[in-house]
Enzyme design. Sequence first.
Site, short mmCIF file in Angstrom:
data_model
loop_
_atom_site.label_atom_id
_atom_site.label_comp_id
_atom_site.label_asym_id
_atom_site.label_seq_id
_atom_site.Cartn_x
_atom_site.Cartn_y
_atom_site.Cartn_z
N LEU A 182 0.82 -1.21 0.00
CA LEU A 182 0.00 0.00 0.00
C LEU A 182 0.85 1.26 0.00
CD1 LEU A 182 -2.90 -0.87 2.47
CD2 LEU A 182 -3.11 -0.39 0.03
N HIS A 183 2.07 1.14 0.51
CA HIS A 183 2.98 2.29 0.55
C HIS A 183 3.75 2.45 -0.76
CE1 HIS A 183 2.25 1.69 4.87
NE2 HIS A 183 2.54 2.97 5.00
#
Length: 494
Positions: free
Chosen positions: A374-375
């Site tokens: 997600l990062h």
Amino acid sequence: MDYYYDDYYDEYYEHPDQMAARLMQREFSFEETITNCVHPSLRFAAQYMTNFVAINLLFSILVVCVRKLFPNSHRSLHMLSSIFGAILLYRVIDHRFYHFLQLATSLYVVQWTLHRWLSGSGRYIKTPFIVIAYGIGNLLLSELLEPSPETWNRIRGTQMILLMKALSLAFDTEENQNLRGQLNVLSYTGYILCPANVVLGPWISFSDYLNIWKPSYGSETKHNRSSGGRLLIHVFRILVSALMAVGFLLTSNCMIDYLLSPVASWKWIRAYGRALSFRTSHYFIAYLSQCSMIAAAVDWNRAEDERSIMLPVSSLYRVSSPMAVEFPRSLVQVVTAWNIPMHLWLKRYIFRTTKRPFGTAAAIALTYIISSLLHGLHYRLWLTLLTIGSWTFVEHEIRKKLATIYSACILVGKCPSTCTVHQHRSKSVFCIIINALFFALNVFNLIYLGCIFETTEGPPEEADHDKSLFGRWTELNYASHWLLVFAYLFYFII
């Protein structure tokens, strides 16, 4: 959750001989620190934070007005959310909004297609996992195609919040048909662009977003305060969150360097300063997002929230807990308190969803993998999360074994004061010593793990060193990783 914002302050570095001659004295006096750092930081905070507070306050006032004039007109309220969110997005990230627009639009098309063509089929297809695969793949591809790393770093957090909203929406509408009936282009746009959290977060569910439009329950019988009193409490909460954000910004930008520079010749002190600067910059964003949420929610679940003056009771507003992070009983506590909404998101949609079919160990691994992806392509974060995951497992198992062997309240989670399971209570000398040792270990790990994220430009001779993937860990001789190996061996020995 990792947040990124520009470092507006250039640092001046002298010749190495001159630097060595003054290692044990401050680079700037207190007056120079105020002039060269505090004042520019305050100007930046005023300009940056005004957008969030002003736009969300105006949004909340118009929501109250529209809800009173047109109590059943949800379309107007979704339009308000979309308009104010778009304004805030444009003012903060300017021309880079096309990444946001592309991801938001394509995610809606994918979900609409899956709901339309697969929901009525006899095949068992878990559509949310298709959305996860597409969303993360789109995010990573966008980062690879973006020519400017600086541009992507500015929008990374916004893209992550967008993806978390869309993925939670896929899970919720898969399980709740009534909720799916309320999903359309306008409500989706209002949810994604809600100005309360479109830029910095925190994540809220689609159901929580829809509660904005519901009248405050129990308003006639449960409210003892006047409207003026409620308004004062609301303004007070905004000011508290804003002041906390500014305090952490000044600490990150100015005060850490000023206080630690006389003893910065020791590498562990430098590492502590870098790690603390990284953590306080995260707290700045966390409290700013909390301030933004409160400003936008002037009449949001008001009956419950009046039980606390400092901060509403609802977890919607709580983003981070600095005290729990800085004084950790365990790394599990750090992971939970670092970003509370993201922890809840991962636990609710990833861990619980995958635990039953794949088992606990696989669910934990998948949770850390999804959290990393997600990062985006943030390799240092991936390594850090892998290290944290390994440490949390080893610490949990060691403390569990020791608690069983010595019948002591030294588990990862704090035992109740009236614990009847263990012979040695938490206030016994043995438990205090063991818990203090683990506290010291976790503070050590916070220093080691946080220093790798130091982003301020350093002296020329450190530039190439800092670009290394392992960067600062090399300078610290991988101390935490070696200690992790020894801790794992100790776990098997006992």
